[in-house]
Motif scaffolding. Structure first.
Motif, mmCIF file in Angstrom:
data_model
loop_
_atom_site.group_PDB
_atom_site.id
_atom_site.type_symbol
_atom_site.label_atom_id
_atom_site.label_comp_id
_atom_site.label_asym_id
_atom_site.label_seq_id
_atom_site.Cartn_x
_atom_site.Cartn_y
_atom_site.Cartn_z
ATOM 1 N N LEU A 1 51.333 5.128 87.435
ATOM 2 C CA LEU A 1 50.359 6.053 88.070
ATOM 3 C C LEU A 1 49.231 5.391 88.890
ATOM 4 O O LEU A 1 48.669 4.520 88.085
ATOM 5 C CB LEU A 1 50.003 7.165 86.998
ATOM 6 N N HIS A 2 48.689 5.959 89.715
ATOM 7 C CA HIS A 2 47.444 5.578 90.646
ATOM 8 C C HIS A 2 46.714 6.494 90.555
ATOM 9 O O HIS A 2 46.845 7.627 90.641
ATOM 10 C CB HIS A 2 47.948 5.010 91.855
ATOM 11 N N CYS A 3 45.093 6.111 90.664
ATOM 12 C CA CYS A 3 43.947 7.161 90.833
ATOM 13 C C CYS A 3 43.936 7.329 92.464
ATOM 14 O O CYS A 3 44.159 6.258 93.253
ATOM 15 C CB CYS A 3 42.781 6.415 90.353
ATOM 16 N N GLN A 4 43.821 8.561 92.809
ATOM 17 C CA GLN A 4 43.770 8.996 94.044
ATOM 18 C C GLN A 4 42.337 8.451 94.735
ATOM 19 O O GLN A 4 42.360 8.344 95.998
ATOM 20 C CB GLN A 4 43.928 10.443 94.303
ATOM 21 N N GLN A 5 41.259 8.583 93.818
ATOM 22 C CA GLN A 5 40.037 8.088 94.591
ATOM 23 C C GLN A 5 39.940 6.431 94.431
ATOM 24 O O GLN A 5 39.326 6.022 95.284
ATOM 25 C CB GLN A 5 39.015 8.616 93.707
ATOM 26 N N HIS A 6 40.530 5.850 93.585
ATOM 27 C CA HIS A 6 40.575 4.390 93.353
ATOM 28 C C HIS A 6 42.018 3.963 93.166
ATOM 29 O O HIS A 6 42.166 3.767 91.962
ATOM 30 C CB HIS A 6 39.599 4.108 92.131
ATOM 31 N N PRO A 7 42.578 3.649 94.252
ATOM 32 C CA PRO A 7 44.006 3.353 94.377
ATOM 33 C C PRO A 7 44.499 2.002 93.502
ATOM 34 O O PRO A 7 45.224 1.632 93.009
ATOM 35 C CB PRO A 7 44.371 3.013 95.804
ATOM 36 N N GLN A 8 43.211 1.173 93.450
ATOM 37 C CA GLN A 8 43.276 -0.019 92.610
ATOM 38 C C GLN A 8 43.711 0.098 91.349
ATOM 39 O O GLN A 8 44.317 -0.849 90.460
ATOM 40 C CB GLN A 8 42.250 -0.969 92.836
ATOM 41 N N TYR A 9 43.371 1.347 90.765
ATOM 42 C CA TYR A 9 43.401 1.657 89.317
ATOM 43 C C TYR A 9 45.010 2.230 89.083
ATOM 44 O O TYR A 9 45.297 3.339 89.671
ATOM 45 C CB TYR A 9 42.086 2.694 88.902
ATOM 46 N N GLU A 10 45.744 1.360 88.298
ATOM 47 C CA GLU A 10 47.085 1.845 87.910
ATOM 48 C C GLU A 10 47.222 1.771 86.475
ATOM 49 O O GLU A 10 47.083 0.745 85.891
ATOM 50 C CB GLU A 10 47.871 1.110 88.905
ATOM 51 N N LYS B 1 53.754 7.204 79.580
ATOM 52 C CA LYS B 1 55.158 7.834 79.354
ATOM 53 C C LYS B 1 55.035 9.158 78.509
ATOM 54 O O LYS B 1 56.165 9.582 78.365
ATOM 55 C CB LYS B 1 55.673 6.674 77.936
ATOM 56 N N ASP B 2 53.794 9.368 78.317
ATOM 57 C CA ASP B 2 53.775 11.107 77.754
ATOM 58 C C ASP B 2 52.292 11.451 78.166
ATOM 59 O O ASP B 2 51.585 10.831 78.542
ATOM 60 C CB ASP B 2 54.199 11.101 76.159
ATOM 61 N N GLY B 3 52.468 12.854 77.587
ATOM 62 C CA GLY B 3 51.119 13.627 77.971
ATOM 63 C C GLY B 3 49.893 13.027 77.319
ATOM 64 O O GLY B 3 48.941 13.037 78.034
ATOM 65 N N PRO B 4 49.888 12.762 75.888
ATOM 66 C CA PRO B 4 48.709 12.185 75.416
ATOM 67 C C PRO B 4 48.342 10.597 75.956
ATOM 68 O O PRO B 4 47.247 10.554 76.244
ATOM 69 C CB PRO B 4 49.129 11.789 74.070
ATOM 70 N N SER B 5 49.071 9.884 76.480
ATOM 71 C CA SER B 5 48.803 8.634 77.146
ATOM 72 C C SER B 5 48.238 9.113 78.567
ATOM 73 O O SER B 5 47.348 8.486 78.932
ATOM 74 C CB SER B 5 50.071 7.566 77.027
ATOM 75 N N ILE B 6 48.699 10.060 79.274
ATOM 76 C CA ILE B 6 48.037 10.435 80.400
ATOM 77 C C ILE B 6 46.625 10.905 80.330
ATOM 78 O O ILE B 6 46.042 10.177 81.130
ATOM 79 C CB ILE B 6 48.977 11.379 81.097
ATOM 80 N N ARG B 7 46.328 11.817 79.212
ATOM 81 C CA ARG B 7 45.115 12.320 79.072
ATOM 82 C C ARG B 7 44.060 11.146 78.551
ATOM 83 O O ARG B 7 43.057 11.221 79.037
ATOM 84 C CB ARG B 7 45.250 13.324 77.959
ATOM 85 N N LEU B 8 44.707 10.070 78.007
ATOM 86 C CA LEU B 8 43.955 8.974 77.673
ATOM 87 C C LEU B 8 43.519 8.181 78.692
ATOM 88 O O LEU B 8 42.414 7.542 78.931
ATOM 89 C CB LEU B 8 44.655 8.019 76.724
ATOM 90 N N LYS B 9 44.508 7.754 79.525
ATOM 91 C CA LYS B 9 44.203 6.832 80.605
ATOM 92 C C LYS B 9 43.667 7.404 82.027
ATOM 93 O O LYS B 9 43.053 6.807 82.802
ATOM 94 C CB LYS B 9 45.403 6.107 81.106
ATOM 95 N N GLU C 1 40.296 12.878 83.343
ATOM 96 C CA GLU C 1 40.097 14.291 84.345
ATOM 97 C C GLU C 1 40.960 14.110 85.607
ATOM 98 O O GLU C 1 40.864 14.784 86.551
ATOM 99 C CB GLU C 1 38.456 14.083 84.741
ATOM 100 N N GLY C 2 42.133 13.593 85.192
ATOM 101 C CA GLY C 2 43.000 13.521 86.534
ATOM 102 C C GLY C 2 43.090 12.248 87.388
ATOM 103 O O GLY C 2 43.754 11.841 88.298
ATOM 104 N N GLY C 3 41.744 11.437 87.202
ATOM 105 C CA GLY C 3 41.733 10.228 87.946
ATOM 106 C C GLY C 3 41.445 9.146 86.935
ATOM 107 O O GLY C 3 41.912 9.151 85.846
ATOM 108 N N CYS C 4 40.908 8.199 87.503
ATOM 109 C CA CYS C 4 40.679 7.009 86.420
ATOM 110 C C CYS C 4 39.446 7.131 85.652
ATOM 111 O O CYS C 4 38.924 8.222 85.575
ATOM 112 C CB CYS C 4 40.414 5.659 87.271
ATOM 113 N N THR C 5 38.948 6.297 84.876
ATOM 114 C CA THR C 5 38.201 6.159 83.615
ATOM 115 C C THR C 5 36.660 5.783 84.400
ATOM 116 O O THR C 5 35.892 6.098 83.521
ATOM 117 C CB THR C 5 38.525 5.239 82.455
#
Length: 286
Positions: free
Chosen positions: A6-15, A19-27, A30-34
């Protein structure tokens, strides 16, 4: 590699690979990068979220920083201490103000109309009755409905003194002085001057009688009531014991009388007078 890249829409360099919901919410919390959003809001504060793709213009975002603006209606320009997204409203800060009615200083809410504030200092005036006022300054002690609560001594119609509140001296009072009369039973009267009508009609004596009864017990009834012994009856014969109270008549024993000797025997019942003459024959001693 397990998962989806997955890539951040605001910061494409962040990828990141998730593999699952918890890992998406961790990385992508708020739907973007950290990385922090750092956008400047319309209030002038900075967005406190991490990078997010939703609400890019921050129309729905609620700023929770302290407002810090000077309240427009506050005469002392106090700064608002609420969260930035909340309406500032009237100023809640307390200030020391001089009340125009009495000249006392009072802590009041900023912006409050001082003329309507009730002074809570102790009143220093002397009332019409001559007592020092015990009310607060903001209550009109010249108003007869605001009673004087000072203690005063007054003489009642019976001649006894009584301590009452000052405002009660103009009203009829009941005398609570204890009646000094000794009743016919010998006990002191437990009534008051009022309940005994000045010693003319006494209250009923409520003490224990205490008189000795013919049975040898002491009366435990209330004074003035018929003396009736409530102790356990002590009557007993060779067959049984009475189970009634001392003041009740015993149930006669209907067993055969136990009085007997080698020469004669009583033929009456236990509770009846013995029959025959007393035996006058000499006993044979062992």
């Amino acid at each position: 590699v397990d998962g989806i890249l997955l890539h951040c829409q605001q910061h494409p360099q962040y990828e990141q690979t998730a593999k699952d919901g918890p890992s998406i919410r961790l990385k992508f919390p708020e739907g973007g990068c950290t990385a922090p959003c750092s956008a400047r809001l319309s209030c002038g504060h900075t967005c406190q979220l991490s990078c997010h793709s939703w609400d890019p213009r921050h129309d729905e975002y609620l700023c929770r920083k302290v407002c810090g603006k000077a309240r427009p209606d506050c005469p002392h320009a106090h700064k608002c201490k609420l969260a930035c997204h909340q309406p500032c409203g009237s100023c809640p800060d307390m200030i020391l103000a001089v009340l125009p009615e009495c000249g006392h200083s009072q802590q009041v809410r900023c912006g409050e109309e001082v003329a309507r504030v009730v002074c809570r200092d102790k009143c220093s005036k002397t009332r019409e009755c001559g007592h020092q006022c015990m009310l607060i300054c903001g209550i009109d002690c010249s108003d007869q409905n605001n009673f004087c609560m000072a203690k005063s001594s007054m003489e009642l119609s019976c001649g006894h003194p009584k301590i009452v509140f000052c405002y009660q001296t103009s009203r009829t009072q009941e005398c609570n002085t204890r009646c000094p009369t000794k009743l016919e039973c010998g006990h002191p009267c437990t009534g008051s001057c009022h309940t005994c009508s000045g010693g003319r009609l006494h209250s009923v004596c409520g003490q224990v009688c205490g008189r000795p009864l013919v049975c040898g017990h002491v009366c435990r009834e209330r004074c003035g009531q018929p003396c009736l012994c409530q102790a356990k009856c002590q009557t007993v014969c060779g067959h049984s014991a009475c189970t009634r109270t001392c003041g009740e008549a015993c149930v006669p024993c209907t067993e055969q009388c136990l009085r007997t000797c080698p020469h004669t025997q009583c033929t009456a019942l236990c509770s009846q007078p013995c029959t025959g003459q007393l035996c006058c024959q000499p006993c044979k001693l062992p």
